[in-house]
Design an enzyme around this catalytic site. Structure first.
Site, PDB file in Angstrom:
ATOM      1  CB  THR A  19      91.901  65.544  74.468  1.00  0.00           C
ATOM      2  OG1 THR A  19      93.272  65.286  74.743  1.00  0.00           O
ATOM      3  CG2 THR A  19      91.551  65.068  73.072  1.00  0.00           C
ATOM      4  CG  ASP A  20      88.763  67.235  78.926  1.00  0.00           C
ATOM      5  OD1 ASP A  20      88.922  65.997  78.802  1.00  0.00           O
ATOM      6  OD2 ASP A  20      87.645  67.756  79.031  1.00  0.00           O
ATOM      7  CD  GLN A  21      93.203  66.765  84.801  1.00  0.00           C
ATOM      8  OE1 GLN A  21      92.350  67.516  85.229  1.00  0.00           O
ATOM      9  NE2 GLN A  21      94.076  66.161  85.559  1.00  0.00           N
ATOM     10  N   GLY A  23      90.142  62.980  78.469  1.00  0.00           N
ATOM     11  CA  GLY A  23      90.396  62.372  77.163  1.00  0.00           C
ATOM     12  C   GLY A  23      89.400  62.774  76.100  1.00  0.00           C
ATOM     13  CB  VAL A  24      86.169  64.239  75.917  1.00  0.00           C
ATOM     14  CG1 VAL A  24      85.749  62.820  76.315  1.00  0.00           C
ATOM     15  CG2 VAL A  24      85.980  65.177  77.085  1.00  0.00           C
TER      16      VAL A  24
END
Length: 140
Positions: A19-21, A23-24
């Site tokens: 996930t990225d910053q 949250g996905v």
């Protein structure tokens, strides 16, 4: 089994590192999951990449990928990767994918990948006969 409708289902769970910053799931991870589905599809046919590379001296190089993102996946989601063979003509092979969230069936991503069979010298090669035969059955 009806080969024309043959779809391989593979399940994965989203890891936190994917996930990225926001949250996905980071978009490039879907391409990794396309590969997971492709390898399992071939395995379900009783074949495998490893023996193609070691015994037949060839591989299936990715030459094109297309992905359409529909909805985000998030940490700990269980995903279903649906993989099907779209085309296999000469050294060219195409696979199609749909990635769904297992709990509600939501379509998250769909796409295709194009491949060319190559030898160890990275030049076009013929698809080994047993692969050509099994792939043809999936397209009948």
């Amino acid at each position: 089994m009806s080969h024309k409708k043959h779809v391989c289902e593979t399940r994965v769970r989203v890891r936190y590192a994917e996930t990225d910053q926001m949250g996905v799931v980071y978009h490039a991870n879907y391409l990794v999951w396309f590969e997971v589905g492709r390898v399992e599809f071939i395995r379900q046919l009783g074949l495998d990449y490893k023996s193609m590379e070691q015994d037949d001296g060839c591989g299936i190089a990715v030459v094109q990928v297309e992905a359409r993102y529909r909805a985000p996946a998030r940490y700990d989601d269980e995903l279903v990767i649906e993989t099907r063979l779209v085309a296999a003509r000469g050294p060219v092979v195409r696979f199609g994918y749909r990635i769904l969230r297992a709990k509600d069936g939501a379509l998250l991503c769909e796409g295709e990948s194009g491949h060319v069979v190559v030898g160890k010298d990275m030049k076009r090669a013929k698809l080994p006969q047993r692969y050509a035969e099994r792939f043809a059955e999936c397209l009948i």
